[in-house]
Design an enzyme around this catalytic site. Structure first.
Site, mmCIF file in Angstrom:
data_model
loop_
_atom_site.group_PDB
_atom_site.id
_atom_site.type_symbol
_atom_site.label_atom_id
_atom_site.label_comp_id
_atom_site.label_asym_id
_atom_site.label_seq_id
_atom_site.Cartn_x
_atom_site.Cartn_y
_atom_site.Cartn_z
ATOM 1 N N GLY A 177 0.823 -1.198 0.000
ATOM 2 C CA GLY A 177 0.000 0.000 0.000
ATOM 3 C C GLY A 177 0.856 1.247 0.000
ATOM 4 N N CYS A 178 0.241 2.380 -0.325
ATOM 5 C CA CYS A 178 1.002 3.629 -0.436
ATOM 6 C C CYS A 178 1.461 4.136 0.930
ATOM 7 C CB CYS A 178 0.184 4.681 -1.173
ATOM 8 S SG CYS A 178 -1.485 4.937 -0.521
ATOM 9 N N TYR A 179 0.550 4.243 1.882
ATOM 10 C CA TYR A 179 0.961 4.655 3.224
ATOM 11 C C TYR A 179 2.003 3.699 3.812
ATOM 12 C CZ TYR A 179 -2.725 8.242 3.781
ATOM 13 O OH TYR A 179 -3.524 9.351 3.659
#
EC number: 1.2.1.38
Length: 366
Positions: A177-179
């Site tokens: 995921g990005c976070y």
């Protein structure tokens, strides 16, 4: 092509130098890729990266549509560049004309297609959360039954900086995921120290609006986002188990974090500011050295000089993660920035494909 593809990866796994020599032509052969979910932001970025990749041919496109439509009707900027029809999602037909399939589909949807693709002998890079975390955590945080437990246990987490060797032989790769990408990279060099000192990092992350995808919701309208800043899902975001799981994996012990995301009025980019308050961080020079040593050979991580923090514009439109650290008033402060659509999604997916295929890791990326 598919036979050569399989022989190549067999050679990589078995370290057969004579087979590798016989397959040296592989590096000059284009691989065919399919992309499912091309109407979202990550799908569009995947196409942009793969279109300019010198060793890739985009051979099939799929989307959640009712009938075939020419790709240029969906993305006019690719008119006269990619002459393909975009087909409706179909598990029976997906992957028929490609070696690797990218799934840029919403969470809970990818698991409907992965078993069919793997049975066809395709390699799959999934950009959703469906194969990132254990079944019990997934069902708890995503409120959805996981229907592919067998392949979930075989999936490889695609963060190259901590999992490169496993990525090389992956058949099913789960793109981070990005976070979590910004946070895990920000903490990985000191993860063992965090676990030993029983520290629980406090994380404040801010993301551009593209991180939410193309949602037709009032809260993402321009008039709601512009000149505004909003905190959401404070310390209950679904990326928390992914962050904790893989930081714990890197540390070899359990790590707990406190994470609050915010929505920025910008198109793209993530800044994660991480706070750790503990006496063990009194020697900032040693901490800086740990970061420099950990990332010295990483092509897409840049560590700033001590006390210098990166900004989102430093990494926008690139596949880089920039990290800066500072020690002030007994607090270690870490700032990690990425482009959420590239290093946080599509760029990292292409980086993982390069590793899986034995290409230069930087091919097709900036």
């Amino acid at each position: 092509m598919c036979l050569l593809f399989r022989l190549y990866f067999l050679a990589r796994r078995m370290h057969l130098s004579w087979v590798k020599s016989a397959l040296v032509l592989w590096r000059n052969i284009m691989i065919k890729v399919g992309i499912a979910g091309i109407t979202g932001y990550t799908g569009e970025e995947l196409i942009r990266c793969l279109y300019q990749h010198p060793k890739v041919k985009i051979s099939s496109l799929y989307a959640r549509i009712e009938k075939p439509i020419h790709f240029s009707s969906i993305a006019p900027r690719f008119n006269k560049k990619i002459d393909l029809m975009c087909e409706p999602l179909n598990a029976e037909h997906m992957g028929d004309n490609c070696d690797i399939v990218f799934l840029a589909l919403p969470h809970t949807v990818s698991m409907e297609f992965v078993p069919f693709l793997l049975k066809k002998g395709k390699r799959v890079i999934d950009l959703s959360a469906d194969y990132r975390i254990p079944k019990d955590s997934y069902e708890l945080w995503y409120k959805h039954e996981h229907t592919d437990s067998e392949n979930l246990t075989q999936a490889v987490y695609g963060l190259p900086e901590i999992n490169r060797e496993k990525i090389k032989g992956a058949k099913l790769l789960s793109n981070p995921g990005c976070y979590p990408t910004s946070i895990i990279l920000g903490l990985a060099p000191i993860s063992k120290l965090i676990s030993q000192c029983l520290i629980e990092p406090i994380i404040d992350s801010k993301s551009g609006t593209s991180g939410a995808g193309k949602k037709a919701e009032a809260s993402f309208l321009f008039t709601e986002v512009d000149e505004n800043l909003r905190c959401y899902k404070a310390n209950e975001h679904q990326h928390i188990p992914e962050i904790e799981h893989f930081l714990s994996y890197e540390a070899g012990a359990n790590i707990k974090v406190h994470f609050s995301p915010h929505l920025l009025p910008v198109r793209r980019g993530i800044m994660s500011t991480i706070y750790l308050n503990h006496e063990s961080f009194s020697s900032i020079e040693n901490i800086q050295k740990m970061y420099n040593d950990f990332y010295k050979n990483e092509p897409f991580v840049r560590v700033r000089p001590l006390g210098k923090f990166p900004e989102i514009l430093d990494v926008a439109e690139t596949n880089y993660c920039d990290i800066g650290i500072k020690f002030a008033r007994g607090m270690l402060i870490i700032v990690s920035v990425i482009d959420n659509l590239l290093k946080g999604a599509s760029g990292q997916a292409v980086q993982n494909m390069n590793i899986m295929c034995g290409f230069d890791e930087k091919e097709g990326l900036f």
